[in-house]
Write a protein that holds these residues in place. Structure first.
Motif, mmCIF file in Angstrom:
data_model
loop_
_atom_site.group_PDB
_atom_site.id
_atom_site.type_symbol
_atom_site.label_atom_id
_atom_site.label_comp_id
_atom_site.label_asym_id
_atom_site.label_seq_id
_atom_site.Cartn_x
_atom_site.Cartn_y
_atom_site.Cartn_z
ATOM 1 N N ASP A 52 40.382 27.603 40.921
ATOM 2 C CA ASP A 52 41.186 28.709 41.451
ATOM 3 C C ASP A 52 40.498 30.013 41.031
ATOM 4 O O ASP A 52 40.722 30.515 39.934
ATOM 5 C CB ASP A 52 42.600 28.625 40.897
ATOM 6 C CG ASP A 52 43.532 29.668 41.492
ATOM 7 O OD1 ASP A 52 43.035 30.649 42.073
ATOM 8 O OD2 ASP A 52 44.747 29.492 41.350
ATOM 9 N N LEU A 53 39.643 30.556 41.901
ATOM 10 C CA LEU A 53 38.844 31.742 41.562
ATOM 11 C C LEU A 53 39.711 32.973 41.348
ATOM 12 O O LEU A 53 39.391 33.812 40.503
ATOM 13 C CB LEU A 53 37.798 32.008 42.641
ATOM 14 C CG LEU A 53 36.673 30.976 42.717
ATOM 15 C CD1 LEU A 53 35.722 31.311 43.856
ATOM 16 C CD2 LEU A 53 35.918 30.895 41.411
ATOM 17 N N GLU A 54 40.792 33.096 42.084
ATOM 18 C CA GLU A 54 41.674 34.255 41.904
ATOM 19 C C GLU A 54 42.275 34.257 40.500
ATOM 20 O O GLU A 54 42.283 35.291 39.821
ATOM 21 C CB GLU A 54 42.778 34.243 42.964
ATOM 22 C CG GLU A 54 43.643 35.484 42.935
ATOM 23 C CD GLU A 54 44.694 35.461 44.036
ATOM 24 O OE1 GLU A 54 45.798 35.988 43.775
ATOM 25 O OE2 GLU A 54 44.416 34.930 45.124
ATOM 26 N N ALA A 55 42.740 33.105 40.046
ATOM 27 C CA ALA A 55 43.296 33.001 38.691
ATOM 28 C C ALA A 55 42.211 33.268 37.651
ATOM 29 O O ALA A 55 42.459 33.907 36.627
ATOM 30 C CB ALA A 55 43.919 31.630 38.474
ATOM 31 N N GLU B 68 39.502 35.192 37.987
ATOM 32 C CA GLU B 68 39.214 36.632 37.959
ATOM 33 C C GLU B 68 40.298 37.410 37.221
ATOM 34 O O GLU B 68 40.005 38.331 36.458
ATOM 35 C CB GLU B 68 39.037 37.156 39.386
ATOM 36 C CG GLU B 68 37.739 36.680 40.008
ATOM 37 C CD GLU B 68 37.624 36.971 41.505
ATOM 38 O OE1 GLU B 68 38.578 37.537 42.090
ATOM 39 O OE2 GLU B 68 36.582 36.637 42.070
ATOM 40 N N LYS B 69 41.554 37.037 37.394
ATOM 41 C CA LYS B 69 42.658 37.682 36.678
ATOM 42 C C LYS B 69 42.527 37.446 35.173
ATOM 43 O O LYS B 69 42.752 38.340 34.369
ATOM 44 C CB LYS B 69 44.009 37.163 37.170
ATOM 45 C CG LYS B 69 44.400 37.687 38.521
ATOM 46 C CD LYS B 69 45.751 37.125 38.950
ATOM 47 C CE LYS B 69 46.121 37.620 40.332
ATOM 48 N NZ LYS B 69 47.395 37.029 40.792
ATOM 49 N N GLU C 116 39.730 39.646 33.722
ATOM 50 C CA GLU C 116 40.200 41.036 33.588
ATOM 51 C C GLU C 116 41.091 41.186 32.352
ATOM 52 O O GLU C 116 40.966 42.161 31.602
ATOM 53 C CB GLU C 116 40.948 41.488 34.845
ATOM 54 C CG GLU C 116 40.052 41.948 35.955
ATOM 55 C CD GLU C 116 39.094 43.056 35.522
ATOM 56 O OE1 GLU C 116 39.538 44.063 34.925
ATOM 57 O OE2 GLU C 116 37.883 42.903 35.765
#
Length: 168
Positions: A16-19, A21-22, A25
């Motif tokens: 899950d690339l979105e998770a 990246e979060k 950050e």
């Protein structure tokens, strides 16, 4: 992103690339350290093998032959002195994880922990273990001074209905 917490971010079909990246950050904002780990059990070929075993396609498992060797620098082999079992602790753990997942807890374990002394370093860098079961045997080996270690890696499972060998 907190120290000591493990975050597993795999979803069916991949990461899950979105998770991810979060999380990166959040780590940057907190000033904490980010560290990744790899377990051989998540290798695509290993996962396929496990499905074959669990479906009964290979029948009863009688033998497992596993090797995970590499070439480590002198400095890395010095660092291995901090771990009882050295390279077996670092790399053998991936293989033991799989063997125990397939065959369960062994009845007996016969370890052979050796030091090559290569370049004057005496760490546990040449290891072999036999895990004994009622009807099965598993052989696990690793060497930290294997010139072609990546090419020699192997995980083979022999069953009553078939054999699967995974090599790079």
């Amino acid at each position: 992103a907190e120290h000591g917490k493990h975050i597993h971010m795999e979803k069916p079909g991949g990461v899950d690339l979105e998770a991810f990246e979060k999380m990166i950050e959040a780590v940057k904002k907190s000033g904490k350290t980010f560290h990744t780990g790899y377990m051989y059990r998540y290798n695509f070929a290993i996962q396929k093998l496990m499905r074959m075993i669990n479906s009964g396609e290979l029948g009863e498992i009688y033998q497992i032959d596993a090797e995970m060797s590499t070439y480590h620098s002198k400095e890395y082999r010095e660092w291995l002195k901090h771990f009882k079992g050295g390279s077996m602790y670092i790399f053998g753990s991936h293989l033991i994880d799989l063997v125990v997942s397939i065959l369960g807890e062994p009845e007996k374990v016969y370890p052979f922990i050796k030091q090559t002394g290569f370049e004057g370093v005496y760490s546990d860098d040449n290891n072999f273990a036999v895990l004994e079961y009622d009807k099965a045997i598993a052989r696990i080996t690793n060497l930290s001074v294997e010139v072609n270690g990546w090419g020699m890696r192997r995980f083979a499972v022999m069953g009553s209905k078939g054999t699967v060998e995974i090599k790079p």
